[in-house]
Design an enzyme around this catalytic site. Structure first.
Site, short mmCIF file in Angstrom:
data_model
loop_
_atom_site.label_atom_id
_atom_site.label_comp_id
_atom_site.label_asym_id
_atom_site.label_seq_id
_atom_site.Cartn_x
_atom_site.Cartn_y
_atom_site.Cartn_z
N ILE A 148 0.53 -1.43 -0.02
CA ILE A 148 0.15 -0.15 -0.49
C ILE A 148 1.17 1.13 0.24
O ILE A 148 0.77 2.22 -0.65
CB ILE A 148 -0.76 -0.01 0.88
N VAL A 226 -4.31 5.90 6.74
CA VAL A 226 -4.68 5.41 6.70
C VAL A 226 -4.45 3.53 7.31
O VAL A 226 -4.59 2.92 6.35
CB VAL A 226 -4.77 5.70 4.79
N ARG A 228 -4.13 2.17 10.73
CA ARG A 228 -4.92 1.46 12.20
C ARG A 228 -5.80 2.38 12.97
O ARG A 228 -4.38 3.27 13.23
CB ARG A 228 -4.71 1.01 12.70
N ASP A 251 -8.67 8.35 8.26
CA ASP A 251 -9.70 7.07 7.54
C ASP A 251 -9.74 6.69 8.80
O ASP A 251 -11.09 5.58 8.37
CB ASP A 251 -9.23 6.63 6.65
N GLU A 256 -13.27 3.32 17.40
CA GLU A 256 -14.00 2.98 16.02
C GLU A 256 -14.92 1.98 15.95
O GLU A 256 -14.75 1.56 15.96
CB GLU A 256 -12.39 2.77 14.88
N HIS A 275 -13.77 5.36 7.69
CA HIS A 275 -12.76 4.01 7.61
C HIS A 275 -13.42 3.25 6.00
O HIS A 275 -13.59 2.43 6.35
CB HIS A 275 -12.47 3.41 7.93
#
Length: 312
Positions: A148, A226, A228, A251, A256, A275
């Site tokens: 990523i 982006v 966790r 994000d 969460e 997310h």
């Protein structure tokens, strides 16, 4: 006896699945689709939370492989102790790179160019013209340089950044340049205008972006998460945002989903997306191609791709 496979998509919606396996659709429903003791290959339901992800694991006495549809595997690791030795845990490398990298660039550009303020100005019928920061000529630091992180750099390439630095668990060399080890991160942070977090969540990365990390960032720098939520220490981030010293675009959050009334909702200089890094139209076709490939390997007795650990 048929070898059972649990899938979060109906089997007839996945092209290329091998024959000879017994496919069962389970996307986290209260009732299991078959006896979990007979499941040999378990594909974890996507974005249904850790409680659902691990619920069948204690009953899966015959499972040989657990496949997530996320790049991270932290949501299932709490249930791996229930499995027998030798079970392979595989992640979804190759599924989320495009979507997550797209969102990363969207968050960077929206934050730098003041898009949230323009949206509010449109609501208020206010013409908020002025000069705003550009991504061009900025120094960018990517913390977590796996597939990523590399995809993010691919998309940064046309934006005329002054420099892109890369950090991963250990040093290595890539076609784009050197990857620095985590130990060099403190020296790299003060040089970056944009710091992107794209690491997996592990014991080593939990609260990686703590008060000391954030204090090393230059005044006015942008933090983009982006990865966790727990990779960032929420209280430390709030302190820096409320002081107006840095900005952030995230994000993921900790906690969460972010509950109503949480101070992050109204923190100055913060852009939040809920997310959705991997939740795009690009997800399903890539996920289905991965499953067809993995199950073809599994049926043929070949090594699986993307194995991140094997239970002991």
């Amino acid at each position: 006896m048929t070898t059972d496979v649990w899938l979060p998509f109906p089997a007839d919606e996945i092209e290329g699945l091998p024959g000879g396996l017994g496919y069962h659709f389970w996307d986290g429903a209260a009732e299991f689709p078959a006896d979990p003791a007979d499941c040999a290959f378990y594909v974890v339901p996507y974005m249904k939370g850790p409680e659902i992800a691990v619920r069948p694991l204690p009953h899966m006495r015959s499972v040989q492989a657990v496949q997530t549809l996320s790049a991270g595997v932290d949501h299932v690791q709490g249930g791996l102790h229930a499995l027998r030795p030798g079970v392979r845990l595989c992640n979804a490398k190759g599924v989320h790179e495009a979507s997550t990298a797209e969102l990363t660039l969207a968050l960077i550009l929206a934050s730098l160019r003041g898009i949230p303020g323009f949206v509010e100005g449109q609501r208020q019928e206010e013409w908020r013209s002025g000069f705003y920061p550009a991504l061009a000529d900025k120094s960018v630091l990517i913390v977590g340089y796996g597939s990523i992180g590399a995809a993010i750099e691919d998309r940064l390439a046309p934006f005329e950044c002054a420099r892109v630095a890369r950090v991963a668990r250990s040093a290595r060399t890539t076609e784009r340049g050197p990857v620095h080890p985590l130990g060099e991160l403190p020296a790299l942070l003060p040089e970056a205008d944009v710091v992107i977090l794209s690491t997996p969540l592990t014991d080593a990365t939990r609260h990686l972006a703590d008060a000391e990390f954030l204090a090393r960032m230059k005044d006015g720098a942008l933090l983009v998460n982006v990865a966790r939520g727990p990779v960032v220490a929420t209280k430390a981030l709030l302190a820096e945002l409320e002081a107006g010293r840095i900005r952030a675009a995230v994000d993921v959050t900790d906690p969460e989903p972010l509950p109503a009334g949480h101070p992050l909702w109204h923190a100055p200089g913060l852009l939040i997306s809920p997310h959705v890094g991997g939740s795009t139209s690009a997800f399903e076709p890539r996920a289905k191609r991965l499953l067809a490939s993995q199950l073809t390997r599994f049926a043929a007795g070949e090594p699986l791709a993307n194995v991140v650990l094997t239970t002991e």
